[in-house]
Design a protein around this motif. Sequence first.
Motif, mmCIF file in Angstrom:
data_model
loop_
_atom_site.group_PDB
_atom_site.id
_atom_site.type_symbol
_atom_site.label_atom_id
_atom_site.label_comp_id
_atom_site.label_asym_id
_atom_site.label_seq_id
_atom_site.Cartn_x
_atom_site.Cartn_y
_atom_site.Cartn_z
ATOM 1 N N ALA A 39 -1.234 10.979 25.223
ATOM 2 C CA ALA A 39 -2.684 10.839 25.386
ATOM 3 C C ALA A 39 -3.170 9.581 24.669
ATOM 4 O O ALA A 39 -4.223 9.036 24.998
ATOM 5 N N GLY A 102 -10.690 -2.204 28.442
ATOM 6 C CA GLY A 102 -10.313 -0.786 28.503
ATOM 7 C C GLY A 102 -11.561 0.084 28.542
ATOM 8 O O GLY A 102 -12.690 -0.406 28.657
ATOM 9 N N THR A 103 -11.342 1.378 28.412
ATOM 10 C CA THR A 103 -12.435 2.350 28.464
ATOM 11 C C THR A 103 -13.559 1.971 27.493
ATOM 12 O O THR A 103 -14.746 1.993 27.852
ATOM 13 N N THR A 104 -13.178 1.655 26.278
ATOM 14 C CA THR A 104 -14.168 1.372 25.233
ATOM 15 C C THR A 104 -15.067 0.210 25.652
ATOM 16 O O THR A 104 -16.298 0.294 25.553
ATOM 17 N N HIS A 132 -14.975 11.481 22.847
ATOM 18 C CA HIS A 132 -14.227 10.513 22.040
ATOM 19 C C HIS A 132 -15.241 9.555 21.417
ATOM 20 O O HIS A 132 -16.289 9.293 22.007
ATOM 21 N N ALA A 134 -15.375 6.570 21.424
ATOM 22 C CA ALA A 134 -15.696 5.467 22.351
ATOM 23 C C ALA A 134 -16.900 5.796 23.219
ATOM 24 O O ALA A 134 -17.597 4.895 23.710
ATOM 25 N N ILE A 182 -11.991 14.570 31.119
ATOM 26 C CA ILE A 182 -11.093 15.471 30.373
ATOM 27 C C ILE A 182 -11.115 15.032 28.909
ATOM 28 O O ILE A 182 -10.919 13.848 28.613
ATOM 29 N N ASN A 184 -9.795 14.340 25.218
ATOM 30 C CA ASN A 184 -8.466 13.962 24.703
ATOM 31 C C ASN A 184 -7.950 14.956 23.655
ATOM 32 O O ASN A 184 -6.840 14.807 23.177
ATOM 33 N N ASP A 209 -16.222 9.197 31.469
ATOM 34 C CA ASP A 209 -15.076 8.622 30.762
ATOM 35 C C ASP A 209 -13.818 9.280 31.326
ATOM 36 O O ASP A 209 -13.519 10.438 31.023
ATOM 37 N N ALA A 211 -10.684 8.300 30.859
ATOM 38 C CA ALA A 211 -9.474 7.822 30.173
ATOM 39 C C ALA A 211 -8.312 8.820 30.245
ATOM 40 O O ALA A 211 -7.164 8.433 30.430
ATOM 41 N N GLN A 212 -8.619 10.106 30.090
ATOM 42 C CA GLN A 212 -7.531 11.100 30.082
ATOM 43 C C GLN A 212 -7.279 11.709 31.458
ATOM 44 O O GLN A 212 -6.345 12.493 31.613
ATOM 45 N N SER A 232 -8.668 3.272 31.199
ATOM 46 C CA SER A 232 -7.771 2.249 30.637
ATOM 47 C C SER A 232 -6.410 2.325 31.327
ATOM 48 O O SER A 232 -5.894 3.422 31.546
ATOM 49 N N HIS A 234 -3.489 1.565 30.049
ATOM 50 C CA HIS A 234 -2.350 1.919 29.189
ATOM 51 C C HIS A 234 -2.093 3.420 29.097
ATOM 52 O O HIS A 234 -1.046 3.834 28.613
ATOM 53 N N LYS A 235 -3.027 4.220 29.579
ATOM 54 C CA LYS A 235 -2.797 5.671 29.567
ATOM 55 C C LYS A 235 -2.250 6.154 30.905
ATOM 56 O O LYS A 235 -2.123 7.347 31.134
HETATM 57 N N1 PMP Z 1 -12.049 8.185 25.864
HETATM 58 C C1 PMP Z 1 -11.041 9.049 25.783
HETATM 59 C C2 PMP Z 1 -11.229 10.448 26.298
HETATM 60 C C3 PMP Z 1 -9.827 8.658 25.244
HETATM 61 O O1 PMP Z 1 -8.820 9.522 25.156
HETATM 62 C C4 PMP Z 1 -9.684 7.327 24.788
HETATM 63 C C5 PMP Z 1 -8.395 6.856 24.167
HETATM 64 N N2 PMP Z 1 -7.846 7.729 23.241
HETATM 65 C C6 PMP Z 1 -10.769 6.457 24.901
HETATM 66 C C7 PMP Z 1 -11.928 6.925 25.447
HETATM 67 C C8 PMP Z 1 -10.683 5.030 24.465
HETATM 68 O O2 PMP Z 1 -9.762 4.335 25.251
HETATM 69 P P1 PMP Z 1 -9.346 2.836 24.909
HETATM 70 O O3 PMP Z 1 -8.920 2.846 23.463
HETATM 71 O O4 PMP Z 1 -8.221 2.541 25.830
HETATM 72 O O5 PMP Z 1 -10.529 1.966 25.118
#
Ligand code: PMP
Length: 576
Positions: A39, A102-104, A132, A134, A182, A184, A209, A211-212, A232, A234-235
């Motif tokens: 994750a 990325g997501t952030t 998260h 972010a 979802i 994290n 969001d 990301a997950q 993102s 990378h996930k």
């Molecule tokens: N939102 C969620 C639900 C995440 O799991 C993550 C990464 N752990 C992020 C946002 C942030 O992603 P990133 O660090 O790739 O910007």
Amino acid sequence: MNLFVPQQFRQKFPLITRYAKYSTDKSQSKSSIVYFDNAATTQKPEQVIACQQRYYGEYNANVHRASHQLSTNATFAFEKARTLVQKFIGANSIKEIIWTKGTTESINLVVQSLARNTLTSADEIVLCASEHHANIVPWQIVAEQTGAVIKILPLNEQGFIDVSNLDEFISKKTKFVACAHISNVLGRINPIKAVIAKAKSVGAISLIDGAQAVAHIAVDVRALDCDFYVFSAHKMYGPTGIGVLYGKQALLENMPPYQGGGEMIKTVSFTQTTTFNSLPFKFEAGTPNIAAVIGFGESITFLAPLLADIQKGYNLYEQKMVNHCYQELAKIAQVNFIVEGIPDIGVIAFTIAGHHNHDVATSLDASGIAIRSGHHCAMPLMAHLNIDGCLRVSLAAYNTIEEIDYFINCLREVLLEDFSQAGVQVELQQKNHAKTEQLINLRTKEMKDIITLFTTVKGWDSRHREIMLLGKNLPRMEQALRNEQTIITGCESLAWLKVEQTRQGVYFFSADSDAKIIRGLLVIVLAAFNHKTAEQIHNFDIKEYFNQLGLIQHLSPSRGNGLLAIVDKIKLLAKE
Ligand code: PMP
């Protein structure tokens, strides 16, 4: 139709196969790694790694700006990736796919370009309790900038966003609703369709969001009808440093640029107004992360067919592993799940009664198992659950049932190996840990004894044992002394430091932590700084000391144990 074959899939990941020699025989497992931190980021398949290398080795050039062949090739691959992403999430047009870090960064872009320019103090932003950081902090910043108020959607017992009473939280005052597809930590697929529909009904803008979600479920932004969707690479088996902001074209067209620079402009003049490029380039100032975009395209090519066809068995295999892991954990009496019930994706969060999360995670690390402990960038969720952190196992489709069984066995061993029990002392004595026995008066432990001890033990597994044993012997600080004055900020597990100074100007520190591993490390750190003058303390090279002990990795701030924060506090207290 190519069926999903777990063993074949696993073979595609060089890092996984490189460290795959784990064994239930611990003596053979030294260099093996069981990677259960997916994750945080997934491993990358060979084809993604090779694809990025091909770009650098065969057609490296900047995109969009030159008329030469290399640049044309790079631009072609770069834009092909955008089309792949567009199709992957079902967006209407490539204009709706903006590259970000990325997501952030995607969330920050929406917040600063749109929310900051539209919110007033009469408005409300709605987030969810399990977000998260972010998807919290950017909104807190804009709330501060505009005076808007943040409201929090609650969770139900099972850890899903509670949609039974949305009217109470989402109203005409709501201008933005932002929540995770979802979580994290909880691993539940949130009922975001209901949340998006509710946001729409009051004229609020929705941001999801993802990301997950993107590595585990097929996402269709048109079917969801969200305004923004962020994730993102990378996930999802792709490179780091690249992600996506999906936004509905009409919204993006009306948003001002987030950053200014090359590529995002049409015309620039000192005498006339600068005009901006069309979508998506308006939001992509400067040279982008070209290699990562191209690698991302390859990871979509890799992942999309697995998600698109449920019959292939990718999801079934993931679910089989989650079920197995959850059920095996449930058999361990000390395990407390953060929320009851098998999660929807391979993210399982729990605590262990009587054991600190960091102690369990570092003990498992000594057996080559990578799981996470801490707050998982969801501090408000931890506060809501009344815990200061938890353990998280997160699985990917290259993991195996055998790895889960190995993890469960090791976890059981860790729980038996309770360092607070006298039996361990006996066991360790039997194992010739004579040096450890000599460490009686730990409050005044000499640095040379520590060095002698650590130069006689080899390997992380043995060093970890010694640290835990040192931690066991560190006297606990009185409860009254563990207070606001002595607490060390920046250390993920609670830790406290107290200072005394003799008339001769010599310092004496005592310390404590709720994690045994940190207590052990504190003994080592205090041995280096105790009975020293301020000058000696400030001149001491802690990195060299930790290097000598074979513990340099413990000084990384990212390990979350905050040893550097402790050293900083010692130096602050020792005034020259
Ligand atoms: N939102 C969620 C639900 C995440 O799991 C993550 C990464 N752990 C992020 C946002 C942030 O992603 P990133 O660090 O790739 O910007």
